[in-house]
Write a protein that holds these residues in place. Structure first.
Motif, short mmCIF file in Angstrom:
data_model
loop_
_atom_site.label_atom_id
_atom_site.label_comp_id
_atom_site.label_asym_id
_atom_site.label_seq_id
_atom_site.Cartn_x
_atom_site.Cartn_y
_atom_site.Cartn_z
N ARG A 84 0.83 -1.21 0.00
CA ARG A 84 0.00 0.00 0.00
C ARG A 84 0.86 1.26 0.00
O ARG A 84 0.54 2.24 -0.66
N GLN A 85 1.94 1.24 0.77
CA GLN A 85 2.82 2.41 0.81
C GLN A 85 3.40 2.70 -0.57
O GLN A 85 3.42 3.85 -1.03
N HIS A 86 3.86 1.66 -1.26
CA HIS A 86 4.40 1.84 -2.59
C HIS A 86 3.31 2.29 -3.55
O HIS A 86 3.51 3.20 -4.37
N PHE A 87 2.15 1.66 -3.45
CA PHE A 87 1.06 1.95 -4.37
C PHE A 87 0.57 3.39 -4.24
O PHE A 87 0.30 4.06 -5.24
N ARG A 88 0.46 3.88 -3.00
CA ARG A 88 0.02 5.27 -2.80
C ARG A 88 0.94 6.24 -3.51
O ARG A 88 0.49 7.19 -4.16
N ALA A 89 2.23 6.02 -3.37
CA ALA A 89 3.21 6.92 -4.02
C ALA A 89 3.10 6.81 -5.54
O ALA A 89 3.13 7.82 -6.25
N TRP A 90 2.95 5.57 -6.02
CA TRP A 90 2.80 5.36 -7.47
C TRP A 90 1.55 6.03 -8.00
O TRP A 90 1.57 6.74 -9.00
N ALA A 91 0.42 5.81 -7.31
CA ALA A 91 -0.87 6.31 -7.79
C ALA A 91 -0.91 7.83 -7.84
O ALA A 91 -1.48 8.42 -8.76
N GLU A 95 -1.61 8.98 -11.71
CA GLU A 95 -2.89 9.57 -12.12
C GLU A 95 -2.66 10.85 -12.92
O GLU A 95 -3.38 11.13 -13.87
N LYS A 96 -1.63 11.61 -12.55
CA LYS A 96 -1.34 12.85 -13.27
C LYS A 96 -0.73 12.56 -14.65
O LYS A 96 -1.11 13.17 -15.65
N SER A 97 0.21 11.61 -14.69
CA SER A 97 0.94 11.36 -15.94
C SER A 97 0.14 10.51 -16.92
O SER A 97 0.25 10.69 -18.13
N GLU A 98 -0.66 9.57 -16.40
CA GLU A 98 -1.39 8.64 -17.28
C GLU A 98 -2.69 9.23 -17.82
O GLU A 98 -3.18 8.81 -18.86
N GLN A 99 -3.28 10.15 -17.08
CA GLN A 99 -4.60 10.66 -17.44
C GLN A 99 -4.55 12.17 -17.64
O GLN A 99 -5.14 12.93 -16.86
N PRO A 100 -3.87 12.63 -18.66
CA PRO A 100 -3.73 14.08 -18.85
C PRO A 100 -5.07 14.79 -19.09
O PRO A 100 -5.20 15.98 -18.83
N ARG A 101 -6.07 14.05 -19.57
CA ARG A 101 -7.37 14.67 -19.85
C ARG A 101 -8.35 14.50 -18.69
O ARG A 101 -9.49 14.94 -18.77
#
Length: 209
Positions: A84-91, A95-101
């Protein structure tokens, strides 16, 4: 959660303006590289085949990405809290880089991709790769983990949990059938964290959907 209508199949993605969907899948066992490669192929092939058979819109099919994360130094035997700690940082960054729109993800509308992840330990790996390919009811299972805690309305959360029989008090993960790693359940659990309790099944039970 039925994506077969083609209308609702991309409706949620369009509403959130998501270009990419699918969960992060963490490898937490490192004794058998061949089995891990087979596991990845099973997950990819099964979901792709389902979308072809049901004539999914190309934009939805193209947006699918199961993000397999493999790093023995970080994840071998990792606990769900460590993941979860790793995932929170990844997410936060993804979310910003993968979903620019994407629309503003605050509140209830955070894509499933950034709320949940899949943990593959030795038990999960063996249950999946050793399953009978000719038996539709034998597809193994995976550990499906949520990565949010106290963000639900407290009254609503207590009401939802009244009907849950928890032996260990840990309602932050569940086992789901292997063939649920696909578009139907991704759509079904939606973008609102409150849907978790509609599906929650205490381990060692396995949720089928």
């Amino acid at each position: 959660g039925d994506w077969s209508s083609d209308v609702c199949s991309s409706d949620l993605l369009r509403r959130l303006k998501n270009d990419k969907w699918g969960w992060v899948i963490y490898r937490c066992t490192y004794g058998d590289d061949e089995a891990w490669a087979k596991f990845q192929k099973i997950i990819n092939d099964r979901s792709r085949k389902e979308m072809v058979e049901r004539e999914f819109p190309q934009e939805v099919a193209n947006g699918l990405e199961w993000t397999f994360v493999s790093d023995q130094s970080l994840f071998d035997g990792a606990s769900r809290d460590q993941l979860r700690q790793h995932f929170r940082a990844w997410a936060t960054e993804a979310e910003k880089s993968e979903q620019p729109r994407a629309v503003d993800g605050k509140g209830c509308c955070v894509a499933s991709r950034y709320q949940y992840f899949i943990q593959v330990d030795e038990e999960v790996l063996r249950a999946t790769v050793d399953a009978d390919p000719y038996n539709d009811f034998d597809c193994g299972w995976v550990n499906f983990v949520r990565c949010w805690g106290q963000d639900l309305d407290p009254d609503w959360r207590e009401k939802a949990r009244e009907h849950i029989d928890e032996e260990d008090g840990e309602d932050g993960w569940m086992r789901i059938a292997g063939d649920m790693v696909g578009p139907d359940f991704y759509d079904g659990i939606g973008a609102s964290s409150e849907f978790w309790y509609a599906f929650y099944t205490p381990p060692p039970g396995i949720k089928n959907y």
